[in-house]
Design a protein around this motif. Structure first.
Motif, PDB file in Angstrom:
ATOM      1  N   ASN A  25       0.836  -1.057   0.262  1.00  0.00           N
ATOM      2  CA  ASN A  25       0.854  -0.078  -0.048  1.00  0.00           C
ATOM      3  C   ASN A  25       1.097   1.022  -0.380  1.00  0.00           C
ATOM      4  O   ASN A  25       0.522   2.536  -0.738  1.00  0.00           O
ATOM      5  CB  ASN A  25      -1.030   0.199   1.279  1.00  0.00           C
ATOM      6  N   TYR A  26       1.810   1.471   0.705  1.00  0.00           N
ATOM      7  CA  TYR A  26       2.761   2.129   1.132  1.00  0.00           C
ATOM      8  C   TYR A  26       3.747   2.989  -0.279  1.00  0.00           C
ATOM      9  O   TYR A  26       3.587   3.553  -0.961  1.00  0.00           O
ATOM     10  CB  TYR A  26       3.735   2.223   2.074  1.00  0.00           C
ATOM     11  N   TYR A  28       2.484   1.655  -3.651  1.00  0.00           N
ATOM     12  CA  TYR A  28       1.713   1.481  -4.352  1.00  0.00           C
ATOM     13  C   TYR A  28       1.204   3.978  -4.945  1.00  0.00           C
ATOM     14  O   TYR A  28       1.025   3.832  -5.334  1.00  0.00           O
ATOM     15  CB  TYR A  28       0.041   1.159  -4.716  1.00  0.00           C
ATOM     16  N   ASN A  29       1.134   4.259  -3.116  1.00  0.00           N
ATOM     17  CA  ASN A  29       0.416   4.642  -2.824  1.00  0.00           C
ATOM     18  C   ASN A  29       1.563   6.058  -3.204  1.00  0.00           C
ATOM     19  O   ASN A  29       1.205   7.096  -3.236  1.00  0.00           O
ATOM     20  CB  ASN A  29       0.138   5.612  -1.804  1.00  0.00           C
ATOM     21  N   GLN A  33      -1.390  10.267  -8.035  1.00  0.00           N
ATOM     22  CA  GLN A  33      -2.626   9.698  -8.461  1.00  0.00           C
ATOM     23  C   GLN A  33      -3.812  10.767  -8.229  1.00  0.00           C
ATOM     24  O   GLN A  33      -3.588  11.501  -7.020  1.00  0.00           O
ATOM     25  CB  GLN A  33      -3.155   8.312  -8.244  1.00  0.00           C
ATOM     26  N   ILE A  36      -4.989   9.234  -1.637  1.00  0.00           N
ATOM     27  CA  ILE A  36      -4.792   8.216  -0.991  1.00  0.00           C
ATOM     28  C   ILE A  36      -5.862   7.124  -1.641  1.00  0.00           C
ATOM     29  O   ILE A  36      -7.079   7.355  -1.148  1.00  0.00           O
ATOM     30  CB  ILE A  36      -4.349   8.391  -0.229  1.00  0.00           C
ATOM     31  N   SER A  37      -5.853   5.457  -1.552  1.00  0.00           N
ATOM     32  CA  SER A  37      -6.991   4.517  -1.878  1.00  0.00           C
ATOM     33  C   SER A  37      -6.148   3.462  -1.266  1.00  0.00           C
ATOM     34  O   SER A  37      -5.104   3.073  -1.717  1.00  0.00           O
ATOM     35  CB  SER A  37      -7.023   4.822  -3.247  1.00  0.00           C
ATOM     36  N   LEU A  57      -0.018   9.134   2.923  1.00  0.00           N
ATOM     37  CA  LEU A  57       0.981   8.745   3.261  1.00  0.00           C
ATOM     38  C   LEU A  57       1.908   8.420   4.902  1.00  0.00           C
ATOM     39  O   LEU A  57       2.086   7.208   5.032  1.00  0.00           O
ATOM     40  CB  LEU A  57       1.791   9.022   2.425  1.00  0.00           C
TER      41      LEU A  57
END
Length: 96
Positions: A25-26, A28-29, A33, A36-37, A57
């Protein structure tokens, strides 16, 4: 003693899965974009964990750091249990 070894190993495996998921997740974010998702989390898809929309983040990194610390602690516990069970087996062999 064997029961504790199995429980500790299962907890370590679960902790490592959560740590890897948070690291994913970290990372990817870090890609720019529209916000944050947490929807790219395996834990969210399977169990609904990390489902709120207030993740940042910094929160992803902090959750990853705490999870990694717990995983290291569980790894140390597993090593100590392995050492203790190996020591008992060695003592039994020396007595025979």
């Amino acid at each position: 003693m064997k029961k504790y070894n199995v429980i500790a190993l299962a907890l370590l495996a679960l902790s490592l899965l959560i740590t890897l998921d948070l690291w994913n997740n970290y990372c990817y974010n870090l890609i720019p974009q529209d916000g944050i998702s947490a929807l790219h989390s395996v834990m969210h898809r399977l169990l609904g964990i990390f489902g709120d929309s207030r993740w940042s983040l910094e929160r992803f990194y902090h959750a990853f750091a705490v999870s990694a610390f717990i995983s290291v602690g569980l790894g140390v516990i597993n090593l100590e249990l392995l050492y203790m069970s190996h020591g008992k087996q060695s003592a039994k062999l020396r007595c025979n």
